[in-house]
Design an enzyme around this catalytic site. Sequence first.
Site, short mmCIF file in Angstrom:
data_model
loop_
_atom_site.label_atom_id
_atom_site.label_comp_id
_atom_site.label_asym_id
_atom_site.label_seq_id
_atom_site.Cartn_x
_atom_site.Cartn_y
_atom_site.Cartn_z
N LYS A 1 0.37 -1.26 -0.13
CA LYS A 1 -0.28 0.34 -0.30
C LYS A 1 0.79 1.14 -0.21
O LYS A 1 0.04 2.17 -0.05
CB LYS A 1 -1.42 -0.33 1.21
N LYS B 1 -4.75 -9.54 -6.38
CA LYS B 1 -6.15 -9.16 -6.18
C LYS B 1 -6.92 -8.10 -6.46
O LYS B 1 -7.14 -7.05 -6.21
CB LYS B 1 -5.44 -9.36 -4.45
N LYS C 1 -11.10 -2.91 -3.76
CA LYS C 1 -11.94 -1.57 -3.52
C LYS C 1 -11.20 -0.54 -4.17
O LYS C 1 -11.63 0.41 -4.77
CB LYS C 1 -12.93 -1.54 -2.61
#
Length: 333
Positions: free
Chosen positions: A111, A194, A197
């Site tokens: 991230k 993956k 959202k």
Amino acid sequence: MARVFSGIQPSGVPTLGNYLGAIRNWVPMQNGDESLFCVVDQHAITVFQNPGELASATREMAASLIACGLDPDRCVLFVQSHVPAHVRLGWIFNCIARLGWLNRMTQFKDKAGKDREAASTGLYVYPNLMAADILAYHATSVPVGDDQRQHLELANDIAQKFNHDYGVEFFPRIEPMILGVAARVMSLRDGSKKMSKSDPSDQSRINLTDDADTIALKIRRAKTDAEPIPDHMAGLEARPEARNLVGILAAISGTLPENILREQGGKGFGAFKEVLVEALVDHLSPIAAEMKRLLNDPGAVDAALHKGAARAAAIADPIVAEAERLVGFLPPR
Ligand code: TYM
């Protein structure tokens, strides 16, 4: 039965990955005060969220959980920031977890990306707050997708170190429940990433709010290879996109990939994708319709969340107060 806790970030509309990897497994675990499901808005702001959108995304996430089958009367459904016990225990855990442990978290590395210095400190200590989410309730069963495994191992390390440092047997051991054939649903554009959202490409995921035409378009455009669908599992080897689509069809049909291959083996992707579209639309349309219906009355969703927060606080407050006492804080009264 063990107390169940799980959470989901309101950083977007839930995806098919959230649904198959987590939410769908929560529905049969509802058991009154012994099952808690939390919309984790404090986790969401570890990455900047538009303030005008965060509150509505939080309500929409709650509505979609209800639409998927969570019943606020049969479980505790609530918003993280409504229950201060999470951050109280989260702070204690910031002081228990070691830098070296957090440095190993692969999700932080993903991230934060290349410019780690620019990531928020919240993003870095996020797994400590996640451990507090669970342990504030002495929950031991945590149904999540595969990407949360490392965070749960860290939560167990934190619990163990707390118990050791303070010479108590206070926090229980957590059992990750990583269930089903779809514990890791991959992006429709790249079988090695993956489904998420927060992926910039909307084409990479199915959102639970997508209508039938959008689902059909995204599946038809999903990346595949040139080979037909194999008729046995070994034929999926080194074919991540094919494996993903077969896994999705299996999960949504409540069967195993082996059975899908037996039925669909030999088909080209064109024909296979039409079967997948039909299964997805049949399964997801009623959820999207129910979510829309619920959001016509936002006051009712908010009322359910407020009730949930009161029930959650009634469980967590005494546990966190005891943790604070063990640490040596002077009791407030
Ligand atoms: P979040 O919001 O990223 O995802 C919510 C749940 O969905 C699962 N999931 C997936 N499963 C299969 N395939 C995918 N592509 C996929 N993407 C997401 C996640 O594993 C998760 O179960 N840190 C958590 C939220 C959280 C939490 C907690 C979970 C905060 N506190 C305490 C359990 C217990 C997260 O970011 O989930």
